[in-house]
Design a protein around this motif. Structure first.
Motif, mmCIF file in Angstrom:
data_model
loop_
_atom_site.group_PDB
_atom_site.id
_atom_site.type_symbol
_atom_site.label_atom_id
_atom_site.label_comp_id
_atom_site.label_asym_id
_atom_site.label_seq_id
_atom_site.Cartn_x
_atom_site.Cartn_y
_atom_site.Cartn_z
ATOM 1 N N GLY A 61 -24.455 32.807 -31.088
ATOM 2 C CA GLY A 61 -24.046 31.617 -31.814
ATOM 3 C C GLY A 61 -22.745 31.772 -32.567
ATOM 4 N N ASP A 62 -22.274 33.017 -32.785
ATOM 5 C CA ASP A 62 -21.006 33.228 -33.484
ATOM 6 C C ASP A 62 -19.834 32.756 -32.631
ATOM 7 N N VAL A 63 -18.794 32.286 -33.311
ATOM 8 C CA VAL A 63 -17.550 31.885 -32.645
ATOM 9 C C VAL A 63 -16.549 33.016 -32.819
ATOM 10 N N ILE A 64 -16.053 33.571 -31.719
ATOM 11 C CA ILE A 64 -15.167 34.726 -31.787
ATOM 12 C C ILE A 64 -13.907 34.468 -30.971
ATOM 13 N N SER A 65 -12.886 35.253 -31.291
ATOM 14 C CA SER A 65 -11.644 35.287 -30.512
ATOM 15 C C SER A 65 -11.356 36.739 -30.168
ATOM 16 N N LEU A 66 -11.123 36.994 -28.901
ATOM 17 C CA LEU A 66 -10.783 38.333 -28.430
ATOM 18 C C LEU A 66 -9.645 38.187 -27.434
ATOM 19 N N GLY A 67 -8.426 38.502 -27.890
ATOM 20 C CA GLY A 67 -7.270 38.283 -27.038
ATOM 21 C C GLY A 67 -7.048 36.790 -26.827
ATOM 22 N N ILE B 199 -16.166 46.787 -29.642
ATOM 23 C CA ILE B 199 -16.192 47.862 -30.639
ATOM 24 C C ILE B 199 -14.787 48.401 -30.886
ATOM 25 N N THR B 200 -14.015 48.597 -29.823
ATOM 26 C CA THR B 200 -12.700 49.235 -29.956
ATOM 27 C C THR B 200 -11.575 48.237 -30.177
ATOM 28 N N GLY B 201 -11.757 46.968 -29.783
ATOM 29 C CA GLY B 201 -10.695 45.976 -29.920
ATOM 30 C C GLY B 201 -10.803 45.202 -31.226
ATOM 31 N N GLN B 202 -9.777 44.413 -31.491
ATOM 32 C CA GLN B 202 -9.750 43.572 -32.685
ATOM 33 C C GLN B 202 -10.375 42.227 -32.348
ATOM 34 N N VAL B 203 -11.474 41.927 -32.995
ATOM 35 C CA VAL B 203 -12.234 40.718 -32.738
ATOM 36 C C VAL B 203 -12.166 39.819 -33.968
ATOM 37 N N VAL B 204 -11.853 38.565 -33.762
ATOM 38 C CA VAL B 204 -11.872 37.582 -34.850
ATOM 39 C C VAL B 204 -13.197 36.838 -34.762
#
Length: 447
Positions: free
Chosen positions: A285-291, A323-328
């Motif tokens: 349910g979370d809204v995320i941005s990855l790249g 885990i290793t990347g920057q996730v918003v």
């Protein structure tokens, strides 16, 4: 010929002859005069059960359609009962007739009825139990295999059948593998795994209905339960069959070497998935941005996370990347999201009026929060405009960000038009010099 092979062949031949002899004896018993009327009773009861099933099935189906609030598993059980109505009625009738005949006549006069009653009851139970197996082919194999084994057990032919199947074998080193061992292993593993699947399905439904457990911990609890129950079913089945589990130590070492060299990414994703579930950094349910990927989390898997974007695409992102990347994470601690948009107005427009109109325009958009009022500030003086920033809050990022920005820009356009505020654009003046002397003078002036 190999002595072991000769002995196995002789043992199998002996078991076959014994089985044949018992079958002949059972056939001779069935052909006795007092068995004829028992066969007639069985046929009559089956016809009565077939006619009665039509009557009961229609009424039971009507009653079942009124059970709208029942859970799915109970409705499915009702459908199974409706489909097996003839066998259920037959089992009830034959046990009633058998009980009466046991009281009014000699046991030999109801011997065949007792066998048929036991067979019908066992077959009915197996038909219900095998519905837990999802795969149709595996369900059919288990069902018919169980029916065959129960039939042999009720007819007291299990020892002979077991000896016949055990005689069909081959030897690998110190290990002897027979057809009987293979059938027993498949049957036990199927029953145990089906039971584990039923328990995990029921347990997962209970965990998902518990609002006191966070979504990420629900996924972790369900995955842990599945691993424990299916692992226990597998090793318990091997142990009951007679497989020496100490021999798996060598296999586990080989698996460890394989994991170290060839499955590093797989293991890394598995461990990363456990870390994500434990630290609760993201949850369904979370809204995320990855790249370049923006969307909400549909599910958390053991190897990947499913992210669904606004255009309907579903991205399967490996756990290691999270885990290793920057996730918003737009909704990690709360659902509030602040958005900024930039615009400019002409120098001739009153900046105080511009700010007031911009704030009022943002408030008029439905998704913009009024309890966290929008604000507008001057951020600079450009070449052709006074530059502003408009900040506002929303609490539903899953509904999209681009569309809300577009709605606010549209509200600004309408509000500026109504209040006579202009939005400037860069202007360039180009002069054409036709006289060569004038062009030469202009060039000298630039130098």
């Amino acid at each position: 010929m190999n002595p072991d092979t000769s002995a196995a062949t002789a043992e199998m031949h002996t078991a076959f002859l014994s089985l044949l002899a018992q079958a002949e004896a059972a056939l001779a018993t069935v052909l006795r005069p007092w068995m004829g009327y028992q066969v007639a009773i069985v046929v009559a009861l089956f016809l009565v059960a077939s006619l009665s099933a039509h009557f009961f099935r229609a009424r039971f189906d009507t009653w079942l359609r009124t059970r709208e609030g029942w859970p799915k598993w109970r409705l499915r059980l009702g459908l199974m009962v409706n489909r097996r109505m003839r066998m259920i009625v037959f089992v009830a009738l034959i046990w009633l007739v058998y009980s009466v005949m046991r009281e009014v006549t000699w046991p030999s006069r109801s011997y065949l009825l007792g066998i048929v009653a036991n067979l019908a009851t066992a077959w009915l139970f197996i038909a219900f139990a095998t519905r837990l197996i999802v795969n149709p082919l595996l369900r059919a194999l288990v069902r018919y295999g169980a029916w065959a084994w129960v039939t042999l057990s009720i007819l007291n032919l299990t020892d002979e059948a077991q000896g016949l199947l055990d005689g069909i074998a081959f030897t690998m080193g110190d290990t002897r593998l027979s057809l009987w061992l293979l059938i027993k292993a498949i049957a036990l593993l199927t029953v145990l795994i089906a039971g584990a699947r039923f328990v995990t399905t029921a347990g997962a439904a209970s965990i998902r209905q518990n609002d006191d457990i966070s979504p990420s911990m629900q996924v972790l609890a369900i995955k842990a339960m599945q691993v424990v129950l299916f692992g226990a079913a597998f090793f318990t089945g091997l142990k009951l069959v007679g497989v020496d589990l100490t021999g798996l130590a060598v296999l586990s070492g080989a698996i460890g070497v394989g994991l170290g060299f060839g499955l590093q990414k797989v293991v890394s994703n598995l461990v990363s998935g456990i870390i994500i579930l434990l630290d609760k950094s993201i949850k369904p349910g979370d809204v995320i941005s990855l790249g370049d990927t923006f969307g909400w989390i549909a599910s958390l898997g053991a190897r990947y996370v499913s992210v669904v974007t606004r255009d309907g695409k579903e991205y399967l992102i490996p756990n290691e990347d999270l885990i290793t990347g920057q996730v918003v994470n737009w909704s990690h601690s709360n659902e509030f999201v602040r958005l900024d948009i930039f615009f400019g107005t002409a120098y001739g427009d009153d900046p105080h009026l511009v700010r007031k109109v911009a704030v009022a325009a943002a408030k008029s958009v439905p998704r913009v929060l009024s309890d966290r009022a929008p604000v507008c500030h001057i951020v600079g003086f450009g070449d052709s405009s006074v530059d502003y920033i408009l900040r506002f809050w929303i609490r539903d990022p899953t509904e999209g960000l681009t569309n809300i920005r577009g709605n606010v820009f549209l509200a600004l356009w309408d509000a500026f038009k109504d209040n006579g505020i202009s939005i400037p654009f860069p202007q360039r003046e180009v002069r054409m010099l036709r006289d060569p002397a004038e062009a030469q003078a202009a060039a000298s002036a630039l130098d």
